[in-house]
Design an enzyme around this catalytic site. Structure first.
Site, PDB file in Angstrom:
ATOM      1  N   GLU A   1      47.437  52.589  30.538  1.00  0.00           N
ATOM      2  CA  GLU A   1      47.410  52.652  31.669  1.00  0.00           C
ATOM      3  C   GLU A   1      48.810  52.115  32.408  1.00  0.00           C
ATOM      4  O   GLU A   1      48.821  50.717  32.173  1.00  0.00           O
ATOM      5  CB  GLU A   1      46.079  52.262  32.608  1.00  0.00           C
ATOM      6  CG  GLU A   1      46.115  52.352  34.144  1.00  0.00           C
ATOM      7  CD  GLU A   1      44.955  51.721  34.803  1.00  0.00           C
ATOM      8  OE1 GLU A   1      43.784  51.939  34.059  1.00  0.00           O
ATOM      9  OE2 GLU A   1      44.996  51.466  35.953  1.00  0.00           O
TER      10      GLU A   1
ATOM     11  N   LYS B   1      35.939  46.576  36.693  1.00  0.00           N
ATOM     12  CA  LYS B   1      36.797  47.600  36.000  1.00  0.00           C
ATOM     13  C   LYS B   1      38.159  47.106  35.798  1.00  0.00           C
ATOM     14  O   LYS B   1      39.026  47.000  34.858  1.00  0.00           O
ATOM     15  CB  LYS B   1      36.870  48.971  36.327  1.00  0.00           C
ATOM     16  CG  LYS B   1      37.502  50.064  35.357  1.00  0.00           C
ATOM     17  CD  LYS B   1      38.929  50.342  35.529  1.00  0.00           C
ATOM     18  CE  LYS B   1      39.626  51.262  34.715  1.00  0.00           C
ATOM     19  NZ  LYS B   1      40.935  51.437  34.849  1.00  0.00           N
TER      20      LYS B   1
ATOM     21  N   ASP C   1      35.933  44.407  18.943  1.00  0.00           N
ATOM     22  CA  ASP C   1      35.161  45.606  19.401  1.00  0.00           C
ATOM     23  C   ASP C   1      34.963  45.466  21.023  1.00  0.00           C
ATOM     24  O   ASP C   1      34.016  44.905  21.494  1.00  0.00           O
ATOM     25  CB  ASP C   1      33.693  45.518  18.766  1.00  0.00           C
ATOM     26  CG  ASP C   1      32.483  46.532  19.256  1.00  0.00           C
ATOM     27  OD1 ASP C   1      32.813  47.449  20.181  1.00  0.00           O
ATOM     28  OD2 ASP C   1      31.388  46.397  18.618  1.00  0.00           O
TER      29      ASP C   1
ATOM     30  N   HIS D   1      51.430  51.569  41.014  1.00  0.00           N
ATOM     31  CA  HIS D   1      51.040  52.688  40.055  1.00  0.00           C
ATOM     32  C   HIS D   1      51.988  53.823  39.923  1.00  0.00           C
ATOM     33  O   HIS D   1      52.188  54.366  38.943  1.00  0.00           O
ATOM     34  CB  HIS D   1      49.640  53.244  40.526  1.00  0.00           C
ATOM     35  CG  HIS D   1      48.544  52.674  39.873  1.00  0.00           C
ATOM     36  ND1 HIS D   1      48.191  52.941  38.557  1.00  0.00           N
ATOM     37  CD2 HIS D   1      47.511  51.829  40.109  1.00  0.00           C
ATOM     38  CE1 HIS D   1      47.214  52.277  38.160  1.00  0.00           C
ATOM     39  NE2 HIS D   1      46.547  51.786  39.179  1.00  0.00           N
TER      40      HIS D   1
HETATM   41  C1  MEV Z   1      42.402  50.487  38.323  1.00  0.00           C
HETATM   42  O1  MEV Z   1      42.598  50.837  36.973  1.00  0.00           O
HETATM   43  C2  MEV Z   1      41.676  49.109  38.450  1.00  0.00           C
HETATM   44  C3  MEV Z   1      41.478  48.946  39.950  1.00  0.00           C
HETATM   45  O2  MEV Z   1      40.764  49.968  40.631  1.00  0.00           O
HETATM   46  C4  MEV Z   1      40.786  47.612  40.103  1.00  0.00           C
HETATM   47  C5  MEV Z   1      40.263  47.291  41.524  1.00  0.00           C
HETATM   48  O3  MEV Z   1      40.025  48.160  42.321  1.00  0.00           O
HETATM   49  O4  MEV Z   1      39.919  45.951  41.745  1.00  0.00           O
HETATM   50  C6  MEV Z   1      42.924  48.848  40.780  1.00  0.00           C
END
Ligand code: MEV
Length: 433
Positions: A81, A273, A289, A387
């Site tokens: 990513e 995430k 792992d 991004h």
């Molecule tokens: C994207 O990989 C991760 C985010 O969505 C985390 C977040 O929203 O805090 C940018």
């Protein structure tokens, strides 16, 4: 390792970065070559899993600026990513201004579970197991002489009664096992399998499942950082001119973003995430792992009965931003892929870690930095800006651009705010005409 700060690393060519890394790291040329060749041979892979036909690669980047417990560390991250490595490096730089990351771990205690079914009286059987605790622990302790030599072994035994389930009541026996520098799954699973006949003899029941728990809440890693509020101020150029954010605005925006995750599971999943973007990248780079780490993280985030944020963000008495992260961290530096994968060995050596706990402390710090990168962007200019420029490069490559054309096609798409393969193809044609 003297410093994790390498100026201009981002703008260097691949070859220049490799040369810089060779200078800045303790890795020998053959060790560094693990990252240029992918590290693992197909022959070695053939001994790791079944039905092997080849290898699967991921980009390997180095996160800069990290200082963990006063020590500079270059952090290898394996991830597909865009923005993750840059985000971690930038936030590590801000954290550095406040002393870097302070991280700790609990003892490396894993939990092995035995499910005991067909027990006539659950409460009587539970007490009988406690009466035999010393003997059960002694047996479990003798199972892995290597682990014992390094100070590991059985530590405790706990018995839980599950009163009701789709099959009625049963017992759950938890064997707490100190696995030292291993991830520990093999040691714990072996110990549970070996103890099962004794547990059956004591309880009169049948031991059904014997397997470790990935909710490794006895093996936690914790990190905190303080970002001086002035470091958070920044300005950015937009279509409508220059946007300026004060440090206080950014700090309060980050705290409000955290509050959203603390209160709402839908947001908490995405927030966590973002943490796992950093955590998994190092876990994968070190051959650990990541499914186990993911499972543990999310189960831990739901430990109160409601899924919530793994991190917290607030301010200190001086108005500086303070972040904390606490999560299970079952990683090892001995055994498994960490030992057979040359790229994983290079990763461990690059970070200079001598114990699994030290590795866990770095990983949880990277998770916190990654979380900060996402919240800072979300609370200010939005996530897409950062991004998009890297995503645009990927789209340019997919459209057939190579060499200098990648950057040219990507910048034009970002400027036009149209990052699509069809537009990339058009721009590429125009540039090649
Ligand atoms: C994207 O990989 C991760 C985010 O969505 C985390 C977040 O929203 O805090 C940018």
């Amino acid at each position: 390792m003297t410093t994790s700060r390498i100026s201009g690393f981002y703008n260097m060519t691949l070859e220049e970065r490799r040369a810089k890394l060779a200078d800045a790291s303790p890795l020998t040329p053959p060790e560094l070559a693990a990252w240029t060749s992918g590290g693992l041979s197909a022959e070695a892979a053939d001994h790791m899993i079944e039905n092997v036909v080849g290898l699967h690669s991921l980009p390997l980047g180095i996160a800069l600026n990290f200082m963990v417990n006063g020590r500079d560390v270059l952090v290898p991250m394996a991830i597909e990513e865009p923005s993750v490595v840059a985000g971690a490096s930038f936030m590590a730089k801000l954290a550095r201004a406040g002393g870097g990351f302070t991280a700790t771990t609990t003892e490396p205690h894993m939990i092995g579970q035995m499910q005991v079914i067909n027990v006539v009286n659950l409460y009587e059987a539970k007490l009988k197991l406690y009466e035999h605790k010393a003997e059960l622990l002694a047996e479990a302790d003798s199972i892995d002489p290597v682990l014992k030599k390094f100070g590991g072994g059985a530590r405790d035994l706990e018995v839980r009664v599950i009163e009701d389930s789709p099959i009625g009541g049963f017992l759950v026996v938890h064997l707490i096992y100190d696995v030292r520098d291993a991830m520990g799954a093999n040691a714990v699973n072996t110990a549970c399998e070996r103890l099962a006949p004794k547990v059956e003899a004591i309880t009169g029941g049948k031991v059904h499942l014997r397997i470790l728990s990935n909710l490794a809440d006895r093996r936690l890693a914790r990190a905190r950082c303080t970002i001086p509020v002035k470091e958070l101020a920044f300005e950015t150029t937009t279509q409508d001119g220059i946007l300026r954010y004060s440090g206080e605005e950014v700090r309060d925006g980050i705290i409000a973003a955290y509050a959203f995750a603390a209160a709402d599971p839908y947001r908490a999943a995405t927030h966590n995430k973002g943490i796992m973007n950093g955590v998994d990248a190092v876990v994968i780079a070190t051959g650990n792992d990541w499914r186990a780490i993911e499972a543990g993280a999310h189960a831990y985030a739901a430990r109160s009965g409601r899924y919530t944020s793994l991190s917290t963000w607030g301010k200190d008495a001086d108005g500086n931003l303070v972040g904390t992260l606490e999560m299970p961290m079952a990683v090892g530096i001995v055994g498994g892929a960490t030992k057979v994968h040359p790229a994983a060995q290079a990763a461990v050596k690059l970070m200079g870690v001598k114990t699994a706990s030290e590795l866990a402390e770095i990983i949880v710090s990277v998770g916190l930095a990654q979380n900060l990168a996402a919240l800072r962007a979300l609370a200010t200019e939005g996530i897409q800006r950062g991004h998009m420029s890297l995503h645009a490069r990927q789209v340019a490559i997919a459209a057939g651009a190579s060499g200098e054309l990648i950057e040219k096609v990507a910048s034009q798409m970002v400027a036009e705010k149209v990052v699509r393969i069809d537009r990339a193809e058009e721009i590429l044609k125009e540039l090649q005409a």
